[in-house]
Design a protein around this motif. Sequence first.
Motif, PDB file in Angstrom:
ATOM      1  N   ASP A   1       0.813  -1.217   0.000  1.00 11.80           N
ATOM      2  CA  ASP A   1       0.000   0.000   0.000  1.00 11.80           C
ATOM      3  C   ASP A   1       0.851   1.273   0.000  1.00 11.80           C
ATOM      4  OD1 ASP A   1      -2.497  -1.145  -0.133  1.00 11.80           O
ATOM      5  OD2 ASP A   1      -2.790  -1.210   2.027  1.00 11.80           O
ATOM      6  N   GLY A   2       2.161   1.126  -0.078  1.00 18.23           N
ATOM      7  CA  GLY A   2       3.025   2.301  -0.077  1.00 18.23           C
ATOM      8  C   GLY A   2       3.126   2.973   1.271  1.00 18.23           C
ATOM      9  N   LEU A   3       2.912   2.214   2.349  1.00 13.71           N
ATOM     10  CA  LEU A   3       3.029   2.767   3.708  1.00 13.71           C
ATOM     11  C   LEU A   3       4.395   2.404   4.266  1.00 13.71           C
ATOM     12  CD1 LEU A   3      -0.518   1.831   5.009  1.00 13.71           C
ATOM     13  CD2 LEU A   3       0.318   4.140   4.580  1.00 13.71           C
ATOM     14  N   PRO A   4       5.253   3.391   4.522  1.00 12.92           N
ATOM     15  CA  PRO A   4       6.631   3.074   4.920  1.00 12.92           C
ATOM     16  C   PRO A   4       6.775   2.477   6.309  1.00 12.92           C
ATOM     17  CG  PRO A   4       6.252   5.443   4.990  1.00 12.92           C
ATOM     18  CD  PRO A   4       5.033   4.837   4.357  1.00 12.92           C
ATOM     19  N   GLY A   5       5.849   2.790   7.215  1.00 16.26           N
ATOM     20  CA  GLY A   5       5.993   2.322   8.586  1.00 16.26           C
ATOM     21  C   GLY A   5       7.054   3.114   9.330  1.00 16.26           C
TER      22      GLY A   5
END
Length: 308
Positions: free
Chosen positions: A197-201
């Motif tokens: 989802d393109g969420l880097p964290g």
Amino acid sequence: MTDRPLLAVDAPSLYFRAFHGIPESAARTGAGEPVNAIRGFLDMLAQLIRTRRPDRLVCALDADWRPAWRVALVPSYKAHRVAHGEVEEVPSSLQKQVPVLLEVLAAVGIPAFGVAGYEADDVLGTLAATQPAPVEVVSGDRDLYQLVDDARGTRLLYCGRGVAKLEDSDDAAVQAKYGVPARWYADFAAMRGDASDGLPGVPGVGEKTAARLIARYGGVEQIVAALDDPDAGFAPGVRTKLLASRDYLAAALPVCKVALDVTLPDFDATLPSAPRDADALLALASRWNLAGSARRLVDAMAGPEADR
């Protein structure tokens, strides 16, 4: 609570899976047009109806696969899936099949809809929050573990390995798999990140650390609040990483949380025992070489006599 469930189906999750799981060469019309996604989707739906015996069924769609409000919070959200402009990268042969699939569902009498400004996940979340229990959400999207609610009667039928290998997930299953209760799954995902989802964290915070933090402090808001307490007991390195990502976490949490209050269109979720428009279904099955899949779906809807 009724005895039989509402099946809330993540339609894009299933038709993408069908498209990639069945070769185009194995499912075509006489003119050579691929119908692999349609056939696979209808067969999966038939199997779900046979095995879960729902009395209600709704298919959720992505009216907006990358909502602007989520992108405004986390600009990298699904950015790697953009083909051009804000259009999702979808194989052209799949794009052509989706409208036909929706025509088939309409002829059968199964509602399928999205809501402007929201993803299918948000429609599913709202169905789970507002419809009479039990509700069984069907998806290969891990984000929907957050909807699992034993008290309300909401389960996730996770089909990451296919509908034939459904993982029927209650809260214990989520905790066994990720080490966090379902209600904190979105917080867990925000910290861990999600490349799909393109969420880097949070850099340096993986699944195990995220689960430990949640077990000790609660969700993201509680964890961030505890950063200001010198006696909260954070390891120095973890505290430093979380402080550096404070703004990211504030933005990412609402992105990861599925909406539960979307205004849904009027719909009748009752699963019919026969096609709503048999003539239209027959015409579509003939035009698109879908006779076998359409028959299996109709037979599943008719169900055992004892159920009717």
